[in-house]
Enzyme design. Structure first.
Site, mmCIF file in Angstrom:
data_model
loop_
_atom_site.group_PDB
_atom_site.id
_atom_site.type_symbol
_atom_site.label_atom_id
_atom_site.label_comp_id
_atom_site.label_asym_id
_atom_site.label_seq_id
_atom_site.Cartn_x
_atom_site.Cartn_y
_atom_site.Cartn_z
ATOM 1 N N ASP A 100 0.927 -1.291 0.157
ATOM 2 C CA ASP A 100 0.111 -0.075 0.055
ATOM 3 C C ASP A 100 0.836 1.306 0.005
ATOM 4 O O ASP A 100 1.688 1.485 -0.785
ATOM 5 C CB ASP A 100 -1.096 -0.068 1.139
ATOM 6 N N HIS A 297 -6.206 -7.424 -1.003
ATOM 7 C CA HIS A 297 -5.125 -6.237 -0.792
ATOM 8 C C HIS A 297 -4.563 -6.786 0.525
ATOM 9 O O HIS A 297 -3.321 -6.410 0.844
ATOM 10 C CB HIS A 297 -5.955 -4.992 -0.440
#
Length: 325
Positions: A100, A297
């Site tokens: 991220d 994710h």
């Protein structure tokens, strides 16, 4: 093996770090809304394999100081923190792992200070060269058509108040929505003008197959204490990061390893039309690309064994070439 916690004076702030093990340093960089605890499972595995596993609370998160504001939350500023951390542990170089915002951070680190990086392991956020326009020019147009968190997060105080008022609800909803169990881009079906909690799905009750109640409590307690402004400032610094990278190289020259979840929303909706082709074109020493079926994710939580195997297998390949004191 126990995790130790300490503070490092670096680049004008006190940086909180969690550590396990001894040996060559492997430094883990988290994203939003996370903290050093998001890497606990990887710290244990990497330390057990004979490395010094280090996970800082990045600037603005957890127990690390949060100077606040865009100028104090740029990648350039946080890279200064990481270089100070390397100096503190007496390491000329390290391997860096990022997810991220942490992925964007370590990619930029390879451009700003390649001499301090032996290799990078990046999860879900592939490298792409600096775009011709500031990031806000892209998301502002998109946010005229549908809800987009990138735009919603830009006004100081708005998202800060919404998320801080219901931190546990927000965290369960956003973690679930980003996982392989949900299609995050469905949030784009909502019109502009809504809050984030208006568009995120209801989350199943914890525990989940990949996240325990105890782990979630550890993560959530930190945000209940600090709020979310420190993390939201990273979004507000995106245009400034773009400005500050104008004179940097566009090619990553250090060895790189990339892993992504099959259902990761960043790969689907935020990384361009062909993110793997772009990655390969601009990272000439790209040594592995691994897809994890079914994962989203938060791949290091959703598929811990796969991520740990990826890290350890390639660390062993690198081992003879790592720079030790």
């Amino acid at each position: 093996m126990e995790t130790t916690h300490r503070f490092v004076a670096t680049n004008g702030i006190r940086l909180h770090v969690a550590e396990q093990g001894q040996g060559y340093p492997v430094i883990f960089c988290h994203g939003f809304p996370h903290g050093s605890h998001i890497w606990d499972r990887q710290l244990a595995a990497v330390a057990a394999a004979g490395y010094r596993a280090v996970a800082p609370d990045l600037r603005g998160y957890g127990r690390t100081e949060a100077p606040g504001g865009v100028e104090h939350t740029t990648n350039e500023a946080v890279i200064g923190d990481l270089l100070g951390l390397l100096d503190d542990i007496g390491a000329p170089k390290a391997v860096f792992v990022g997810l991220d915002f942490g992925a964007q951070l370590v990619w930029e680190l390879t451009l700003r200070a390649p001499e301090r990086v032996d290799a990078v392991f990046v999860l879900n956020n592939p490298y792409a060269p600096r775009p011709p326009k500031a990031p806000s020019e892209f998301w502002t147009r998109a946010a005229e058509r549908h809800f987009l968190h990138l735009a919603y997060f830009q006004t100081p105080g708005v998202a800060d108040a919404e998320l801080a008022a219901r931190p546990r609800e927000f965290l369960t909803r956003v973690y679930y929505s980003l996982s392989g169990d949900y299609h995050y881009l469905d949030t784009w079906k909502n019109p502009p003008g809504l809050g984030y909690l208006d568009v995120l799905p209801e989350a199943p009750e914890l525990p989940w197959p990949w996240l325990s109640v105890e782990e979630f409590d550890t993560l959530a307690t930190e945000f209940e204490r600090t709020g979310f402004t420190g993390g939201l400032d990273w979004y507000r610094a995106l245009d400034r990061n773009w400005e500050l990278t104008a004179d940097l190289p566009t090619t990553v020259e250090v060895p790189a390893y990339f892993l992504y979840g099959e259902n990761d929303p960043d790969m689907e909706g935020f990384s361009g039309r062909d993110p793997l082709a772009t990655l390969r074109a601009h990272v000439p020493d790209l040594r592995a690309v691994t897809m994890v079926p079914g994962a989203g994710h938060l791949v290091q939580l959703e598929r811990t064994d796969a991520v740990n195997a990826f890290l350890l297998d390639h660390l062993r390949e690198l081992d003879a070439h790592l720079t030790r004191t």
